[in-house]
Design an enzyme around this catalytic site. Structure first.
Site, PDB file in Angstrom:
ATOM      1  N   GLY A 186       0.857  -1.223   0.107  1.00  0.00           N
ATOM      2  CA  GLY A 186      -0.159   0.025  -0.122  1.00  0.00           C
ATOM      3  C   GLY A 186       0.846   1.300   0.122  1.00  0.00           C
ATOM      4  N   GLU A 229       4.131   4.042   5.974  1.00  0.00           N
ATOM      5  CA  GLU A 229       2.821   3.399   5.841  1.00  0.00           C
ATOM      6  C   GLU A 229       1.838   4.239   4.924  1.00  0.00           C
ATOM      7  OE1 GLU A 229       1.293   0.782   5.770  1.00  0.00           O
ATOM      8  OE2 GLU A 229       1.402  -0.364   7.455  1.00  0.00           O
ATOM      9  N   ASP A 230       0.849   3.352   4.206  1.00  0.00           N
ATOM     10  CA  ASP A 230      -0.401   3.966   3.811  1.00  0.00           C
ATOM     11  C   ASP A 230      -1.364   4.453   4.904  1.00  0.00           C
ATOM     12  OD1 ASP A 230      -0.756   1.336   4.200  1.00  0.00           O
ATOM     13  OD2 ASP A 230      -1.691   0.994   2.524  1.00  0.00           O
ATOM     14  N   ASP A 274      -4.317   1.322  10.838  1.00  0.00           N
ATOM     15  CA  ASP A 274      -5.693   0.933  11.493  1.00  0.00           C
ATOM     16  C   ASP A 274      -5.607   0.352  12.831  1.00  0.00           C
ATOM     17  OD1 ASP A 274      -8.288   0.276  11.236  1.00  0.00           O
ATOM     18  OD2 ASP A 274      -7.919  -1.485  10.065  1.00  0.00           O
ATOM     19  N   LYS A 328      -6.359   5.823  11.539  1.00  0.00           N
ATOM     20  CA  LYS A 328      -7.696   5.751  12.064  1.00  0.00           C
ATOM     21  C   LYS A 328      -7.583   5.498  13.572  1.00  0.00           C
ATOM     22  CE  LYS A 328      -9.134   2.821   8.151  1.00  0.00           C
ATOM     23  NZ  LYS A 328      -9.890   1.324   7.747  1.00  0.00           N
ATOM     24  N   PHE A 384     -13.562   1.927   5.806  1.00  0.00           N
ATOM     25  CA  PHE A 384     -12.487   1.389   4.912  1.00  0.00           C
ATOM     26  C   PHE A 384     -12.438   2.249   3.700  1.00  0.00           C
ATOM     27  CE2 PHE A 384     -11.111  -1.703   1.610  1.00  0.00           C
ATOM     28  CZ  PHE A 384      -9.941  -2.256   2.246  1.00  0.00           C
ATOM     29  N   VAL A 385     -11.139   2.523   3.361  1.00  0.00           N
ATOM     30  CA  VAL A 385     -10.946   3.311   2.231  1.00  0.00           C
ATOM     31  C   VAL A 385      -9.858   2.698   1.219  1.00  0.00           C
ATOM     32  CG1 VAL A 385     -11.290   5.672   3.680  1.00  0.00           C
ATOM     33  CG2 VAL A 385      -8.829   4.103   3.563  1.00  0.00           C
ATOM     34  N   ASP A 418      -5.821  -0.689  -1.378  1.00  0.00           N
ATOM     35  CA  ASP A 418      -6.734  -1.428  -2.298  1.00  0.00           C
ATOM     36  C   ASP A 418      -7.797  -2.031  -1.550  1.00  0.00           C
ATOM     37  OD1 ASP A 418      -4.982  -3.375  -0.852  1.00  0.00           O
ATOM     38  OD2 ASP A 418      -5.851  -5.000  -2.079  1.00  0.00           O
ATOM     39  N   ARG A 446      -5.853   0.615  -6.332  1.00  0.00           N
ATOM     40  CA  ARG A 446      -4.520   1.084  -5.921  1.00  0.00           C
ATOM     41  C   ARG A 446      -4.237   2.311  -6.669  1.00  0.00           C
ATOM     42  NH1 ARG A 446      -2.198  -2.032  -2.008  1.00  0.00           N
ATOM     43  NH2 ARG A 446      -2.306  -4.417  -2.431  1.00  0.00           N
TER      44      ARG A 446
HETATM   45  P1  IMP Z   1      -3.360  -2.666  11.013  1.00  0.00           P
HETATM   46  O1  IMP Z   1      -2.298  -3.722  11.100  1.00  0.00           O
HETATM   47  O2  IMP Z   1      -4.595  -2.972  11.301  1.00  0.00           O
HETATM   48  O3  IMP Z   1      -2.948  -1.290  11.369  1.00  0.00           O
HETATM   49  O4  IMP Z   1      -3.413  -2.512   9.282  1.00  0.00           O
HETATM   50  C1  IMP Z   1      -2.410  -2.139   8.458  1.00  0.00           C
HETATM   51  C2  IMP Z   1      -2.466  -2.364   7.035  1.00  0.00           C
HETATM   52  O5  IMP Z   1      -3.962  -2.923   6.879  1.00  0.00           O
HETATM   53  C3  IMP Z   1      -2.235  -1.123   6.177  1.00  0.00           C
HETATM   54  O6  IMP Z   1      -0.888  -1.156   5.790  1.00  0.00           O
HETATM   55  C4  IMP Z   1      -3.285  -1.553   4.956  1.00  0.00           C
HETATM   56  O7  IMP Z   1      -2.464  -2.385   4.002  1.00  0.00           O
HETATM   57  C5  IMP Z   1      -4.320  -2.302   5.578  1.00  0.00           C
HETATM   58  N1  IMP Z   1      -5.392  -1.531   5.830  1.00  0.00           N
HETATM   59  C6  IMP Z   1      -5.903  -0.984   6.909  1.00  0.00           C
HETATM   60  N2  IMP Z   1      -7.060  -0.236   6.681  1.00  0.00           N
HETATM   61  C7  IMP Z   1      -7.283  -0.085   5.446  1.00  0.00           C
HETATM   62  C8  IMP Z   1      -8.290   0.472   4.613  1.00  0.00           C
HETATM   63  O8  IMP Z   1      -9.243   1.183   5.104  1.00  0.00           O
HETATM   64  N3  IMP Z   1      -8.205   0.044   3.176  1.00  0.00           N
HETATM   65  C9  IMP Z   1      -7.199  -0.478   2.700  1.00  0.00           C
HETATM   66  N4  IMP Z   1      -6.148  -1.245   3.406  1.00  0.00           N
HETATM   67  C10 IMP Z   1      -6.278  -1.091   4.567  1.00  0.00           C
END
Ligand code: IMP
Length: 180
Positions: A50, A104-105, A108, A136, A157-158, A164, A170
């Site tokens: 991402g 990081e993109d 979450d 978030k 979710f974005v 993606d 993407r």
């Molecule tokens: P985390 O481990 O829950 O913080 O998630 C991190 C990864 O989940 C990010 O690097 C994204 O690749 C993916 N992700 C989290 N939220 C989203 C979203 O809203 N859209 C798309 N990918 C997401």
């Protein structure tokens, strides 16, 4: 901004952050990074897949010498975090004693970043900071200090700008959020 909608697989999304707004914010983050890392030759470590768009834009705002490395971590299937880090490839750079900026993109739950930080810390870098385009805050499950933050967004979710939904979206220049 004109509201645009897009369908990816079975879901519909509408524009939430325009490409122009993103560019403006990335430029500001660049200003901060140029001040903080002048003469430090940092290594940007981009979390694939991402972060590829954000990282490409961010590093081009950096004026001094810097290096770039890529890692692949995954905790997502569909629109739900699975909570486990499935794979890690890459990290060829020698990070001992170096200043690291993880790009990081989106953060979450923070699971991915939390585990990666621990792994990285074991390699004894001089410093580690996180640059995430999106955060978030209401979904965060770990205490993470995200120094360079693009936008805080609700727990929707974005897609777009590197993000993606099951492989699609993407390439979209704007960021879109899920229509419920
Ligand atoms: P985390 O481990 O829950 O913080 O998630 C991190 C990864 O989940 C990010 O690097 C994204 O690749 C993916 N992700 C989290 N939220 C989203 C979203 O809203 N859209 C798309 N990918 C997401």
């Amino acid at each position: 901004m004109d509201n645009k909608t897009v369908q990816l697989h079975d879901l519909n999304f509408s524009t939430s952050i325009s490409a122009e707004k993103i560019a403006e914010r990335v430029e500001q983050l660049g200003v901060d990074l140029n001040l903080d890392y002048e003469g430090k030759n940092p290594i940007f470590i981009a979390v694939l897949n991402g972060a590829f768009v954000f990282t490409a834009d961010l590093v081009r705002q950096f004026k001094g010498n810097c290096e770039l490395s890529f890692v692949k971590l995954a905790s997502y299937a569909g629109t739900e975090s699975s909570g486990t880090i499935a794979t890690r490839i890459g990290l060829e750079a020698e990070v001992r004693g170096r200043h690291i900026i993880i790009t990081e993109d989106i953060v979450d739950t923070g699971n991915t970043m939390f585990h990666f930080l621990q792994e990285l810390a074991e390699l004894s870098p001089a410093s580690i900071e996180i640059a995430s385009l999106l955060v978030k805050p209401d979904a965060l499950q770990h205490e993470l200090d995200i120094k360079y933050k693009g936008f805080e967004i609700p727990t929707d979710f974005v897609v777009g700008y590197g993000l993606d939904y099951n492989g699609l979206g993407r390439n979209l220049p704007d960021i879109y959020s899920l229509i419920h």
